[in-house]
Motif scaffolding. Structure first.
Motif, PDB file in Angstrom:
ATOM      1  N   UNK A  95       0.749   0.488   0.257  1.00 46.15           N
ATOM      2  CA  UNK A  95       0.228  -0.797   0.742  1.00 46.15           C
ATOM      3  C   UNK A  95      -1.242  -0.644   1.148  1.00 46.15           C
ATOM      4  N   UNK A  96      -1.516   0.426   1.895  1.00 46.33           N
ATOM      5  CA  UNK A  96      -2.880   0.662   2.378  1.00 46.33           C
ATOM      6  C   UNK A  96      -3.859   0.912   1.229  1.00 46.33           C
ATOM      7  N   UNK A  97      -3.418   1.666   0.238  1.00 47.74           N
ATOM      8  CA  UNK A  97      -4.329   2.029  -0.846  1.00 47.74           C
ATOM      9  C   UNK A  97      -4.091   1.271  -2.131  1.00 47.74           C
ATOM     10  N   UNK A  98      -3.446   0.114  -2.031  1.00 46.37           N
ATOM     11  CA  UNK A  98      -3.022  -0.626  -3.232  1.00 46.37           C
ATOM     12  C   UNK A  98      -4.186  -0.909  -4.184  1.00 46.37           C
ATOM     13  N   UNK A  99      -5.295  -1.398  -3.661  1.00 37.26           N
ATOM     14  CA  UNK A  99      -6.432  -1.735  -4.510  1.00 37.26           C
ATOM     15  C   UNK A  99      -7.014  -0.496  -5.181  1.00 37.26           C
ATOM     16  N   UNK A 100      -7.095   0.590  -4.428  1.00 33.34           N
ATOM     17  CA  UNK A 100      -7.609   1.835  -4.983  1.00 33.34           C
ATOM     18  C   UNK A 100      -6.684   2.382  -6.072  1.00 33.34           C
ATOM     19  N   UNK A 101      -5.387   2.324  -5.808  1.00 36.56           N
ATOM     20  CA  UNK A 101      -4.418   2.802  -6.799  1.00 36.56           C
ATOM     21  C   UNK A 101      -4.512   1.996  -8.097  1.00 36.56           C
ATOM     22  N   UNK A 102      -4.724   0.703  -7.967  1.00 41.39           N
ATOM     23  CA  UNK A 102      -4.834  -0.141  -9.160  1.00 41.39           C
ATOM     24  C   UNK A 102      -6.021   0.277 -10.026  1.00 41.39           C
ATOM     25  N   UNK A 103      -7.121   0.694  -9.377  1.00 43.82           N
ATOM     26  CA  UNK A 103      -8.288   1.166 -10.135  1.00 43.82           C
ATOM     27  C   UNK A 103      -7.934   2.349 -11.036  1.00 43.82           C
TER      28      UNK A 103
END
Length: 299
Positions: A192-200
């Motif tokens: 949840x915390x790193x969702x945007x980073x993981x999507x990259x």
């Protein structure tokens, strides 16, 4: 005019600090702690030689898995803020160096665990294989990678019991289930915390693929399972491992903290609450192992 463009600053680091990053030293120590906790819960008398072998072998096992993981994910790590400064993406280590470390750690770790007993070495081998060959490749394919990764992640607590007794059994199974169910609220909070980073990097680790209430419902369900499994020993149906009723109450209350933050996350869906949930889960898995040990020595 001064140049105000922001540039990525890469810390030079030292060989030792990079080595610690490659093997995720902090995570490895937490795994060693779990393994030793499992050993202390099983052993009638403490054999410090076995404890030392278990600690070293456990560290090497996890360090190897992490090194293999970073070799495989080097390109993805370059895309994420939290990982782009690792030794491999920055070029401070090359893949050959990392591979040598990973292979040497695997061989030494499994040999050391084998000197304890064959079953411990088997668990170590299964853990490295599943983490490297199943969990890591699946991360870029499906959120079910978290489920697959929960299997090697659940081995350390059980490993300690097996190292002490040279057998599998319901006790080792309970330890496995505790660490297995724990990983879902823990890693989904991280996801949840790193969702945007993981999507990259092409990763989507949340069960529904997004930060929504359906994801939180699954977090809450696994938290309930975690709490239930953690207090099962109070009913004395788990072989040689059992706990006092007061211990079960304390553990229940500790688990209720995770559940509370899960409810708060359901209400507000914020990263701040997800972070509190993640920290509560870290506290829980450490606390219950200590509580179990204290309970045992009060028997």
């Amino acid at each position: 005019m001064p140049n105000t463009d922001k540039k990525l600053v890469i810390n030079k680091g030292t060989f030792l600090s990079d080595f610690k990053q490659l093997t995720k030293f902090g995570l490895s120590l937490s795994v060693v702690f779990s393994a030793i906790a499992g050993y202390l819960l099983a052993a009638d008398t403490i054999n410090y030689t076995i404890v030392t072998l278990l600690a070293v072998g456990g560290y090497l096992m996890v360090g190897a898995s992490n090194a293999f993981n970073q070799i495989i994910e080097i390109e993805a790590d370059k895309l994420m803020q939290r990982t782009m400064n690792r030794p491999l993406p920055t070029g401070r280590y090359n893949t050959n160096t990392a591979m040598i470390i990973a292979v040497v750690f695997t061989i030494l770790g499994l040999y050391i665990l084998y000197t304890i007993n064959e079953k411990s070495a088997l668990l170590g081998a299964v853990s490295i294989f599943l983490y490297t060959c199943a969990y890591t490749p699946l991360k870029g394919v499906t959120p079910l990678a978290v489920f697959v990764g929960a299997f090697p992640g659940a081995i350390p607590f059980m490993l300690g019991w097996v190292a002490a007794t040279d057998r599998f059994g319901i006790e080792a199974g309970i330890f496995f289930m505790i660490q297995f169910f724990w990983q879902f609220p823990h890693f989904w909070a991280i996801g949840w915390l790193g969702h945007d980073e993981y999507l990259k990097a092409g990763y989507n680790l949340l069960p529904t693929g997004k930060r929504d209430r359906k994801t939180v419902i699954q977090i809450l369900l696994y938290t309930i399972l975690l709490i239930f499994v953690s207090i099962i020993p109070v009913f004395k149906l788990t072989g040689e491992f059992y706990i006092y009723p007061i211990t079960a109450v304390i553990i229940f209350m500790s688990g209720a903290v995770i559940f509370y933050y899960g409810i708060q996350l359901y209400k507000n869906l914020t990263k701040q609450t997800a972070k509190k949930l993640m920290l509560a889960s870290v506290f829980y898995i450490t606390a219950i192992q200590i509580i179990y040990i204290i309970d045992k020595f009060l028997h």
